[in-house]
Design an enzyme around this catalytic site. Structure first.
Site, PDB file in Angstrom:
ATOM      1  N   SER A   1     -39.806 -26.330 -21.450  1.00  0.00           N
ATOM      2  CA  SER A   1     -39.398 -27.501 -22.230  1.00  0.00           C
ATOM      3  C   SER A   1     -40.653 -28.170 -22.775  1.00  0.00           C
ATOM      4  O   SER A   1     -41.701 -28.160 -22.112  1.00  0.00           O
ATOM      5  CB  SER A   1     -38.661 -28.483 -21.309  1.00  0.00           C
ATOM      6  OG  SER A   1     -38.643 -29.766 -21.885  1.00  0.00           O
TER       7      SER A   1
ATOM      8  N   HIS B   1     -39.397 -21.336 -27.475  1.00  0.00           N
ATOM      9  CA  HIS B   1     -39.202 -21.356 -28.932  1.00  0.00           C
ATOM     10  C   HIS B   1     -39.649 -20.020 -29.545  1.00  0.00           C
ATOM     11  O   HIS B   1     -38.998 -19.496 -30.450  1.00  0.00           O
ATOM     12  CB  HIS B   1     -40.063 -22.463 -29.580  1.00  0.00           C
ATOM     13  CG  HIS B   1     -39.676 -23.848 -29.211  1.00  0.00           C
ATOM     14  ND1 HIS B   1     -40.498 -24.675 -28.470  1.00  0.00           N
ATOM     15  CD2 HIS B   1     -38.570 -24.573 -29.490  1.00  0.00           C
ATOM     16  CE1 HIS B   1     -39.915 -25.849 -28.323  1.00  0.00           C
ATOM     17  NE2 HIS B   1     -38.734 -25.819 -28.916  1.00  0.00           N
TER      18      HIS B   1
ATOM     19  N   GLN C   1     -25.724 -29.083 -26.480  1.00  0.00           N
ATOM     20  CA  GLN C   1     -26.108 -29.088 -27.895  1.00  0.00           C
ATOM     21  C   GLN C   1     -25.580 -27.822 -28.581  1.00  0.00           C
ATOM     22  O   GLN C   1     -25.057 -27.869 -29.704  1.00  0.00           O
ATOM     23  CB  GLN C   1     -27.631 -29.167 -28.021  1.00  0.00           C
ATOM     24  CG  GLN C   1     -28.148 -28.872 -29.418  1.00  0.00           C
ATOM     25  CD  GLN C   1     -29.626 -29.161 -29.562  1.00  0.00           C
ATOM     26  OE1 GLN C   1     -30.025 -30.293 -29.674  1.00  0.00           O
ATOM     27  NE2 GLN C   1     -30.447 -28.117 -29.551  1.00  0.00           N
TER      28      GLN C   1
ATOM     29  N   LYS D   1     -30.757 -23.661 -22.863  1.00  0.00           N
ATOM     30  CA  LYS D   1     -31.175 -24.779 -22.005  1.00  0.00           C
ATOM     31  C   LYS D   1     -30.465 -26.061 -22.453  1.00  0.00           C
ATOM     32  O   LYS D   1     -30.049 -26.857 -21.636  1.00  0.00           O
ATOM     33  CB  LYS D   1     -32.688 -24.986 -22.034  1.00  0.00           C
ATOM     34  CG  LYS D   1     -33.102 -26.065 -21.026  1.00  0.00           C
ATOM     35  CD  LYS D   1     -34.574 -26.242 -20.943  1.00  0.00           C
ATOM     36  CE  LYS D   1     -35.097 -27.139 -22.003  1.00  0.00           C
ATOM     37  NZ  LYS D   1     -34.683 -28.559 -21.879  1.00  0.00           N
ATOM     38  N   ASP D   2     -30.330 -26.211 -23.776  1.00  0.00           N
ATOM     39  CA  ASP D   2     -29.572 -27.345 -24.317  1.00  0.00           C
ATOM     40  C   ASP D   2     -28.134 -26.879 -24.533  1.00  0.00           C
ATOM     41  O   ASP D   2     -27.666 -26.768 -25.676  1.00  0.00           O
ATOM     42  CB  ASP D   2     -30.222 -27.827 -25.624  1.00  0.00           C
ATOM     43  CG  ASP D   2     -31.599 -28.401 -25.380  1.00  0.00           C
ATOM     44  OD1 ASP D   2     -31.689 -29.444 -24.727  1.00  0.00           O
ATOM     45  OD2 ASP D   2     -32.588 -27.777 -25.816  1.00  0.00           O
TER      46      ASP D   2
ATOM     47  N   MET E   1     -38.291 -29.338 -32.778  1.00  0.00           N
ATOM     48  CA  MET E   1     -38.973 -30.621 -32.953  1.00  0.00           C
ATOM     49  C   MET E   1     -40.469 -30.428 -32.654  1.00  0.00           C
ATOM     50  O   MET E   1     -41.171 -31.389 -32.348  1.00  0.00           O
ATOM     51  CB  MET E   1     -38.355 -31.683 -32.047  1.00  0.00           C
ATOM     52  CG  MET E   1     -36.886 -31.924 -32.383  1.00  0.00           C
ATOM     53  SD  MET E   1     -36.265 -33.523 -31.888  1.00  0.00           S
ATOM     54  CE  MET E   1     -36.416 -33.420 -30.132  1.00  0.00           C
TER      55      MET E   1
ATOM     56  N   LEU F   1     -44.230 -26.450 -29.552  1.00  0.00           N
ATOM     57  CA  LEU F   1     -43.614 -25.151 -29.282  1.00  0.00           C
ATOM     58  C   LEU F   1     -44.156 -24.503 -28.011  1.00  0.00           C
ATOM     59  O   LEU F   1     -45.346 -24.557 -27.717  1.00  0.00           O
ATOM     60  CB  LEU F   1     -43.841 -24.214 -30.471  1.00  0.00           C
ATOM     61  CG  LEU F   1     -43.334 -24.735 -31.820  1.00  0.00           C
ATOM     62  CD1 LEU F   1     -43.558 -23.693 -32.911  1.00  0.00           C
ATOM     63  CD2 LEU F   1     -41.864 -25.132 -31.756  1.00  0.00           C
ATOM     64  N   HIS F   2     -43.233 -23.894 -27.267  1.00  0.00           N
ATOM     65  CA  HIS F   2     -43.594 -23.174 -26.037  1.00  0.00           C
ATOM     66  C   HIS F   2     -42.984 -21.771 -26.127  1.00  0.00           C
ATOM     67  O   HIS F   2     -42.263 -21.466 -27.105  1.00  0.00           O
ATOM     68  CB  HIS F   2     -43.107 -23.955 -24.811  1.00  0.00           C
ATOM     69  CG  HIS F   2     -41.666 -24.330 -24.867  1.00  0.00           C
ATOM     70  ND1 HIS F   2     -40.641 -23.408 -24.838  1.00  0.00           N
ATOM     71  CD2 HIS F   2     -41.060 -25.537 -25.002  1.00  0.00           C
ATOM     72  CE1 HIS F   2     -39.480 -24.019 -24.910  1.00  0.00           C
ATOM     73  NE2 HIS F   2     -39.699 -25.315 -25.027  1.00  0.00           N
TER      74      HIS F   2
HETATM   75  O1  PAF Z   1     -33.197 -28.811 -29.736  1.00  0.00           O
HETATM   76  C1  PAF Z   1     -33.948 -29.441 -30.512  1.00  0.00           C
HETATM   77  O2  PAF Z   1     -35.154 -29.249 -30.529  1.00  0.00           O
HETATM   78  C2  PAF Z   1     -33.323 -30.456 -31.465  1.00  0.00           C
HETATM   79  O3  PAF Z   1     -32.245 -31.103 -30.895  1.00  0.00           O
HETATM   80  C3  PAF Z   1     -32.952 -29.856 -32.831  1.00  0.00           C
HETATM   81  C4  PAF Z   1     -31.855 -28.801 -32.710  1.00  0.00           C
HETATM   82  C5  PAF Z   1     -34.174 -29.245 -33.502  1.00  0.00           C
HETATM   83  C6  PAF Z   1     -32.415 -30.960 -33.754  1.00  0.00           C
HETATM   84  O4  PAF Z   1     -33.359 -31.955 -33.962  1.00  0.00           O
END
Ligand code: PAF
Length: 280
Positions: free
Chosen positions: A185, A37, A153, A149-150, A30, A33-34
């Site tokens: 984050s 990513h 998800q 971290k997620d 999203m 970026l850090h």
């Molecule tokens: O982890 C994220 O940044 C978001 O949940 C993702 C996977 C890009 C979906 O929008």
């Protein structure tokens, strides 16, 4: 590095790569970026012929309007970081491109999304699943990279990929931390100087909980951790849960599960932070 804003253009580009048998590594983001990513991009670069990154602040995964509005948007800096990391293309659509009509898909993840983030952010994981499914369709990746971290998800996306039999390999990647332990984050930039100083306590408590796990039951350990947070008036703990790392469900005794993970979400100076650590 190419930048695409439209779905057909991106699909054409990716289609041509696939026709040439190129493998595609995909990092969905999203933006804001850090180094966490960037480590995903670098890994994707090592393991694939071509790397694509999506930057899209997905409105339907935010259950809080203010959080969506305050989400940092830093496209120019992000593009620069991606060029330096060797990313080959960015997909950066607008809301109308992704959702010309409101999304109606409903996913069923059983108990996986009923706990922790799923319980506290209603609709969040359905929104994540909808956008990731769409992005996979557009980017047609060979491998997709998700940070641990997620963690929840990652479990949801892995389950979706398996349920829908999608031909993409989900690659879990370790959490990247600041030198003081704070998990990287996009939300960290919103921490005040004072909050930033206290923030490493999150990892310290997770780390100490891991060390202590054989001395108490999972339930006692959760209470120990919540009590540690309560020593700092700046923290409000939303949850601190020790769960089975596969099913994400709570359990009574350590011997009940093969592997356990401690997961937490806390508010610190109005910023919601999540982190986790495999206990064993
Ligand atoms: O982890 C994220 O940044 C978001 O949940 C993702 C996977 C890009 C979906 O929008």
């Amino acid at each position: 590095m190419k930048i695409f804003r439209s779905i057909p253009e991106t699909k054409n580009f990716v289609g041509a790569l696939k026709n040439n048998r190129a493998s595609i590594g995909f990092v969905p983001t999203m933006g804001a970026l850090h180094p966490g990513h960037i480590s995903l991009i670098e890994r994707a670069k090592r393991e694939n012929d071509v790397v694509g990154c999506s930057i899209f602040v997905n409105p339907i995964q935010f259950n809080n309007k203010e959080d969506l509005e305050k989400y940092p948007r830093t496209f120019d800096e992000d593009a620069e970081k991606l060029i330096n990391a060797g990313c080959d293309f960015i997909f950066n659509p607008g809301n109308n491109e992704m959702y010309p009509k409101p999304a109606t898909e409903q996913y069923d993840f059983g108990q996986l999304d009923k706990v922790m983030e799923g319980a506290h952010r209603p609709g969040h994981f359905n929104g994540v699943a909808v956008v990731v499914r769409k992005l996979f369709d557009i980017m047609n990746p060979t491998r997709a990279y998700f940070g641990m971290k997620d963690y929840q998800q990652l479990c949801i996306v892995t389950a979706m990929t398996k349920n829908l039999k999608l031909a993409v390999q989900i690659v879990p990647c370790p959490t990247i931390r600041e030198t003081d332990g704070l998990a990287m984050s996009s939300r960290n930039v919103r921490l005040s100087r004072e909050a930033r100083q206290i923030a490493p306590e999150i990892y310290r408590i997770l780390h100490d909980a891991k060390q202590k796990h054989s001395l108490m039951s999972p339930f006692e350990l959760e209470n120990w951790a919540k009590n540690e947070f309560s020593k700092f008036e700046e923290f409000t703990v939303e949850y601190f849960e020790i769960v089975d790392s596969k099913s994400l469900q709570s359990f009574g005794n350590w011997s009940d599960v093969e592997s356990a993970i401690a997961c937490t979400a806390v508010f610190l100076g109005g910023v919601r932070l999540i982190d986790n650590l495999i206990v064993y």
